[in-house]
Design an enzyme around this catalytic site. Structure first.
Site, short mmCIF file in Angstrom:
data_model
loop_
_atom_site.label_atom_id
_atom_site.label_comp_id
_atom_site.label_asym_id
_atom_site.label_seq_id
_atom_site.Cartn_x
_atom_site.Cartn_y
_atom_site.Cartn_z
CB CYS A 84 -1.35 -50.49 -16.72
SG CYS A 84 -0.77 -51.95 -17.40
CG HIS A 179 1.02 -51.17 -12.80
ND1 HIS A 179 -0.40 -51.06 -12.73
CD2 HIS A 179 1.49 -51.99 -13.72
CE1 HIS A 179 -0.89 -51.65 -13.66
NE2 HIS A 179 0.03 -52.31 -14.09
CD GLU A 181 -0.85 -48.41 -9.84
OE1 GLU A 181 -0.05 -47.58 -10.54
OE2 GLU A 181 -1.36 -49.29 -10.54
N1 GLN Z 1 -2.87 -56.18 -20.51
C1 GLN Z 1 -3.79 -55.60 -19.89
C2 GLN Z 1 -4.89 -54.95 -20.68
O1 GLN Z 1 -4.80 -55.18 -21.93
C3 GLN Z 1 -3.40 -54.38 -18.92
C4 GLN Z 1 -2.34 -54.87 -17.88
C5 GLN Z 1 -2.13 -54.08 -16.59
O2 GLN Z 1 -3.09 -53.08 -16.56
N2 GLN Z 1 -1.19 -54.13 -16.04
O3 GLN Z 1 -5.81 -54.44 -20.08
#
Ligand code: GLN
Length: 200
Positions: A84, A179, A181
């Site tokens: 992410c 994610h 994890e």
């Molecule tokens: N929207 C977040 C970002 O731009 C990422 C979201 C996440 O890691 N769950 O960093």
């Protein structure tokens, strides 16, 4: 690099859900280390960059003097897995990011931040990822990015129905929009540990 038999896997612990990654990796038998300083980069065989907020991870890593050494380590082949916000930090190009936002880079991809908009802040779905075995992957997306474009060296491991990539690998780098994890899905971390072992 650590000299022992079991690889040491660092988790970048500036912000975000680094504790969950440390727990998954420990559950798989890896030696783990929370990484906050550039000196710790020489003590690890691989690094996980957690989910969280990429603009904050960017600012803190620069303030702590970690960004430039980490960029060099990635270019030298350090295996890194980003989930992410971590995927965002590995992208060479960003869409919908503040002009001041920097990444560590290394993945030849263009990543759109918050690709699913505020209407769909988070959602869960299942994918088949043959590389990880017959059982499908249950994926949790939270304000998730998406890979809009990728270079020839990038292998796409999973796509959403509109064709955009959400799991990619390029040489020493692995990235997922979601994610693993967070829901007891350890196969990406196992794949990453194989990448770490191969590098050693
Ligand atoms: N929207 C977040 C970002 O731009 C990422 C979201 C996440 O890691 N769950 O960093």
């Amino acid at each position: 690099m650590a000299g022992n038999t079991t690889p040491v896997v660092g988790v970048l612990a500036l912000q975000g859900d680094f504790r969950e990654h440390l727990a998954v990796l420990a559950g798989l038998g890896a030696r783990t280390r929370a990484v906050r300083r550039s000196t710790e980069l020489s003590e690890i065989d691989g690094l996980v960059i957690p989910g969280g907020e990429s603009t904050v991870i960017d600012k803190l890593s620069r303030a702590f003097g970690l960004a430039a050494p980490l960029r060099d380590a990635i270019a030298s082949g350090l295996p890194v897995y980003g989930t992410c916000a971590g995927l965002i930090m590995l992208a060479d190009r960003l869409i919908d990011a503040p002009a001041s936002q920097q990444t560590f880079g290394g993945l030849d991809v263009t990543v759109r931040r918050n690709a699913f908009g505020t209407q769909t802040d988070s959602f869960e779905t299942d994918f088949a990822i043959p590389e990880l075995g017959a059982e499908s992957v249950h994926a949790v997306f939270i304000r998730a990015p998406v890979v809009e474009q990728s270079g020839d060296a990038v292998e796409v491991l999973a796509r959403i129905p509109d064709g955009r990539a959400v799991a990619v690998r390029q040489r020493n780098l692995l990235g997922t929009s979601f994610h693993p994890e967070m829901n007891d899905e350890s196969r990406f971390h196992e794949l990453f540990l194989r990448m770490v072992a191969a590098r050693r």
